[in-house]
Design an enzyme around this catalytic site. Structure first.
Site, PDB file in Angstrom:
ATOM      1  N   CYS A  72       0.837  -1.185   0.000  1.00  0.00           N
ATOM      2  CA  CYS A  72       0.000   0.000   0.000  1.00  0.00           C
ATOM      3  C   CYS A  72       0.878   1.244   0.000  1.00  0.00           C
ATOM      4  CB  CYS A  72      -0.910   0.005   1.225  1.00  0.00           C
ATOM      5  SG  CYS A  72      -1.888  -1.504   1.394  1.00  0.00           S
ATOM      6  N   ARG A 108       1.372   1.753  -6.068  1.00  0.00           N
ATOM      7  CA  ARG A 108       1.585   0.782  -4.992  1.00  0.00           C
ATOM      8  C   ARG A 108       0.296   0.070  -4.591  1.00  0.00           C
ATOM      9  NH1 ARG A 108       6.570   1.734  -2.312  1.00  0.00           N
ATOM     10  NH2 ARG A 108       5.822   0.421  -0.624  1.00  0.00           N
ATOM     11  N   TRP A 161      -3.748  -1.793  -1.481  1.00  0.00           N
ATOM     12  CA  TRP A 161      -3.793  -3.078  -2.183  1.00  0.00           C
ATOM     13  C   TRP A 161      -4.245  -4.096  -1.156  1.00  0.00           C
ATOM     14  CZ3 TRP A 161      -1.761  -7.997  -1.952  1.00  0.00           C
ATOM     15  CH2 TRP A 161      -1.849  -8.772  -3.115  1.00  0.00           C
ATOM     16  N   ASN A 178       0.751  -0.306   6.031  1.00  0.00           N
ATOM     17  CA  ASN A 178       1.199  -1.118   4.905  1.00  0.00           C
ATOM     18  C   ASN A 178       1.864  -2.348   5.481  1.00  0.00           C
ATOM     19  OD1 ASN A 178       2.244  -2.191   2.547  1.00  0.00           O
ATOM     20  ND2 ASN A 178       3.896  -0.696   2.374  1.00  0.00           N
ATOM     21  N   GLY A 179       1.364  -3.537   5.167  1.00  0.00           N
ATOM     22  CA  GLY A 179       1.940  -4.759   5.699  1.00  0.00           C
ATOM     23  C   GLY A 179       0.873  -5.716   6.187  1.00  0.00           C
ATOM     24  N   GLU A 213       9.879 -13.670 -19.723  1.00  0.00           N
ATOM     25  CA  GLU A 213       9.580 -12.269 -19.434  1.00  0.00           C
ATOM     26  C   GLU A 213       8.546 -11.719 -20.406  1.00  0.00           C
ATOM     27  OE1 GLU A 213       9.730  -8.369 -17.826  1.00  0.00           O
ATOM     28  OE2 GLU A 213      10.003 -10.402 -17.055  1.00  0.00           O
ATOM     29  N   LYS A 268       4.866 -10.199 -19.306  1.00  0.00           N
ATOM     30  CA  LYS A 268       4.392  -8.858 -19.647  1.00  0.00           C
ATOM     31  C   LYS A 268       3.005  -8.919 -20.267  1.00  0.00           C
ATOM     32  CE  LYS A 268       7.419  -6.475 -17.944  1.00  0.00           C
ATOM     33  NZ  LYS A 268       7.337  -7.507 -16.904  1.00  0.00           N
ATOM     34  N   GLU A 283       0.462  -9.739 -17.530  1.00  0.00           N
ATOM     35  CA  GLU A 283       0.304  -8.673 -16.545  1.00  0.00           C
ATOM     36  C   GLU A 283      -0.636  -7.572 -17.019  1.00  0.00           C
ATOM     37  OE1 GLU A 283       4.237  -7.995 -13.863  1.00  0.00           O
ATOM     38  OE2 GLU A 283       4.509  -7.674 -16.011  1.00  0.00           O
ATOM     39  N   HIS A 330       7.255 -31.366 -25.699  1.00  0.00           N
ATOM     40  CA  HIS A 330       6.948 -32.121 -24.490  1.00  0.00           C
ATOM     41  C   HIS A 330       5.658 -31.632 -23.828  1.00  0.00           C
ATOM     42  CE1 HIS A 330      10.786 -34.314 -24.434  1.00  0.00           C
ATOM     43  NE2 HIS A 330      11.273 -33.212 -24.976  1.00  0.00           N
ATOM     44  N   LYS A 370       2.993  -2.445  -7.508  1.00  0.00           N
ATOM     45  CA  LYS A 370       4.388  -2.355  -7.925  1.00  0.00           C
ATOM     46  C   LYS A 370       5.341  -3.016  -6.940  1.00  0.00           C
ATOM     47  CE  LYS A 370       7.665  -0.797 -10.613  1.00  0.00           C
ATOM     48  NZ  LYS A 370       7.842  -1.410 -11.933  1.00  0.00           N
TER      49      LYS A 370
END
Length: 614
Positions: free
Chosen positions: A2, A27, A75, A101-102, A487, A491, A494, A510, A609
């Site tokens: 957050c 955030r 968040w 935050n946490g 990656e 992307k 996301e 496979h 983030k």
């Protein structure tokens, strides 16, 4: 995960808090709220983005003149995203406001005890429990706010950055941190607390980074004091921010992500600044010098990271083993910390994180240090927790990365790792001098070559328009470009919400080949000289099953051009550094697909983030 911002001074707090929340929204953006303090607490909070909080505040017809306040953008962890669970949270008597935050791990035990004492809770959050707990301890023991906060934090278990206001002490704010970041800004007769420096830099460049287990009490007319949880007064170091306001603005781009993609020629060059000279024949990282002998003689390198940083770590495994000939392995930080790993004092542990605050990576670092290993950090955020927790390390100097989907931090991490591998190769004598100098020159050429790839943006946008309605996608790569495939797939997932998977190209047979049909885009990174014929064969296998092939190739490649449906050319470069070029088209492809699908590029759903909780 957050965002927190608080203010105490002579100015009206409301506009400062709102602007700060807008800068911190990357955030978390499930809900937002503010608490303003005078002889009472004015509380305004709303589900959704900060813009919805502003609209809600305007509907209240309030002109907020208070000069003390705190804001929060969330968040969600405990409790669904809604108005009730939004921060700030009040104590039972309405006198205390808390943002957090946490995660408080023992909140349910504390909550049960408080309920037995008559406390009534309205939300599902652990943060409301903190507010009630501070009230209970303060009133029961007749303590001031700071003393009550310290007493409470000595009894809670978990991660937190908190800021607390109290009607009984209307000219004070109290903040504290444990495993979540909190920074104090020192202005002219005003002070700020925030999760990072972005809400502060407009007003001051003087900051104090709170350390683990520290509590700061700020009184506008009596300065500030920092104490540990066991009440020891600290003498803080005031740092000067190397940050400009324009760095956290969009700069004319429609999204932060696009700005950050196009910044990469500059940010990669800055990652190398003063660290490489191909003409004189050297690559050096100052952070290695203090422990160079121990690093160069490491029995093994273990890289630990999460998300995009984990993909950069996979490329590092190739670089360290190929160039420096040191055994390397890569660990998800979240698994490393829980699986009782074998770590010895002869190991080098490298932690990668953009934010420098990733909770799992921090925990992995602490575990490695307990076992006697040397820990090296590669981070972007100056003054971050990982930067301070590691034995030594290097910054990537990428500047603020606001877009949730990491781009320039990835290439910055790979650049720094490449420099580290080259430095070790020189010290260990594992490369011929001519080959070493050839690699130096190739790495130095990366920024200009990235610029050339960015020049293909319109072509990539056109390709994106042809596959924007796909439901699934497959990304294939070999060697150094296998992590790039991972990656690229990440992307796309996301920011466009298209399901995508990355695989080593040879693994297609496979299992994944069963998925390929005319509706399946297959992105192939086909620049590897070392396995070129194999990659051509993989593409032929996809085409035989009517798959749509998008190939990233080296300039002038005719064989794959004749096979693929679409090609994106990148300049020729030494194979170890191809990821720095081949990832750029995949970033742009994901970006343009997300825009075409009308997705929120900078704030994708359910993501934030900086992952500062487990």
């Amino acid at each position: 995960m957050c965002g927190i911002v608080a203010y105490i001074g002579n100015k009206e707090a409301y506009p400062i808090l709102i602007e700060g929340l807008q800068r911190l929204e990357y955030r978390g953006y499930d809900s937002a709220g503010i608490a303003l303090l005078s002889s009472s607490i004015t509380l305004v909070k709303k589900k959704g983005k900060v813009s919805e909080l502003v609209d809600h505040a305007e509907q209240l017809n309030g002109h907020f003149k208070q000069t003390v306040g705190v804001g929060h953008t969330r968040w969600a962890t405990h409790g669904a995203p809604n108005d009730v669970n939004a921060h700030p949270h009040l104590s039972g008597d309405g006198k205390i406001a808390v943002v957090h935050n946490g995660i408080i791990e023992n909140y349910s035990v504390i909550k049960k005890a408080l309920i037995e004492k008559g406390h009534v809770f309205t939300s599902e959050t652990d943060t409301e429990v903190l507010a009630h707990f501070i009230e209970e301890v303060k009133n029961e023991n007749k303590l001031g706010l700071e003393e009550a906060v310290r007493a409470v934090l000595n009894k809670v278990v978990g991660a937190y950055a908190i800021v607390v206001l109290d009607i009984d002490e209307p000219n004070k704010i109290v903040g504290a941190r444990m495993s979540s970041p909190l920074v104090m800004g020192i202005g002219d007769d005003e002070y700020f607390l925030a999760s990072d420096a972005s809400p502060i830099i407009k007003y001051t460049n003087k900051v104090v980074y709170l350390n683990e287990g520290e509590v700061v009490s700020i009184t506008h007319d009596q300065d500030y004091q920092i104490r540990t949880l066991d009440n020891k007064v600290q003498s803080p170091t005031i740092s000067e921010l190397d940050l400009k306001l324009e760095e956290i603005e969009k700069g004319g781009y429609p999204h932060y992500m696009l700005k950050e993609i196009f910044q990469q020629p500059q940010t990669i060059a800055e990652s190398m600044g003063g660290r490489i000279n191909s003409y004189e024949g050297w690559a050096v990282l100052g952070g290695m010098n203090q422990n160079l002998t121990r690093i160069a003689n490491s029995a093994r390198i273990v890289l630990t990271a999460c998300g995009t940083s984990w993909h950069a770590a996979l490329i590092a495994e190739y670089l360290f083993e190929d160039l420096a000939r040191i055994p390397a392995e890569v660990e998800y930080a979240s698994e490393f910390r829980y699986r009782n790993p074998i770590v010895t004092p002869n190991d080098l542990i490298i932690a990668l994180s953009q934010s420098g605050e990733t909770a799992d990576t921090l925990a992995a670092i602490k575990l490695a240090k307990e076992k006697g290993a040397l820990v090296y950090g590669i981070v972007n955020a100056i003054g971050s927790s990982i930067a301070r927790e590691t034995d030594s390390g290097s910054y990537i100097h990428g500047g603020p990365e606001i877009g949730v989907a990491s781009t320039k931090a990835f290439t910055g991490q790979v650049t720094v790792i490449a420099l580290m591998a080259l430095y070790l190769a020189k010290v260990r004598g594992t490369l011929e001098e001519s080959h070493y100098r050839q690699l130096l020159a190739s790495l130095e050429s990366v920024p200009s070559k990235v610029g050339k790839v960015l020049g293909k943006d319109d072509q990539i946008k056109y390709i994106a328009s042809k596959i924007q309605n796909a439901s699934n996608a497959l990304y294939l790569g070999r060697g150094y470009n296998f992590p790039v495939a991972l990656e690229g797939a990440l992307k796309l997932k996301e920011i466009s919400y298209i399901h995508a998977e990355g695989y080593p190209a040879a693994e297609m047979k496979h299992g994944p080949i069963a998925l390929i049909d005319e509706n399946m885009p297959v992105v192939v990174i086909a620049t590897n000289k070392s396995a070129y014929e194999k990659i051509v064969s993989n593409i032929q296998e996809v085409k035989a099953r009517k798959g749509l092939v998008i190939a990233v190739v080296t300039e002038g490649d005719q064989a794959i051009k004749d096979l693929a449906d679409y090609i994106i050319e990148i300049p020729e470069i030494e194979e170890p550094f191809t990821p720095l070029l081949s990832v750029i088209p995949l970033q742009l492809l994901a970006y343009h697909i997300a825009v075409l699908r009308d997705c929120n590029v900078d704030q994708p759903r359910n993501l934030a983030k900086s992952v500062t909780v487990e």
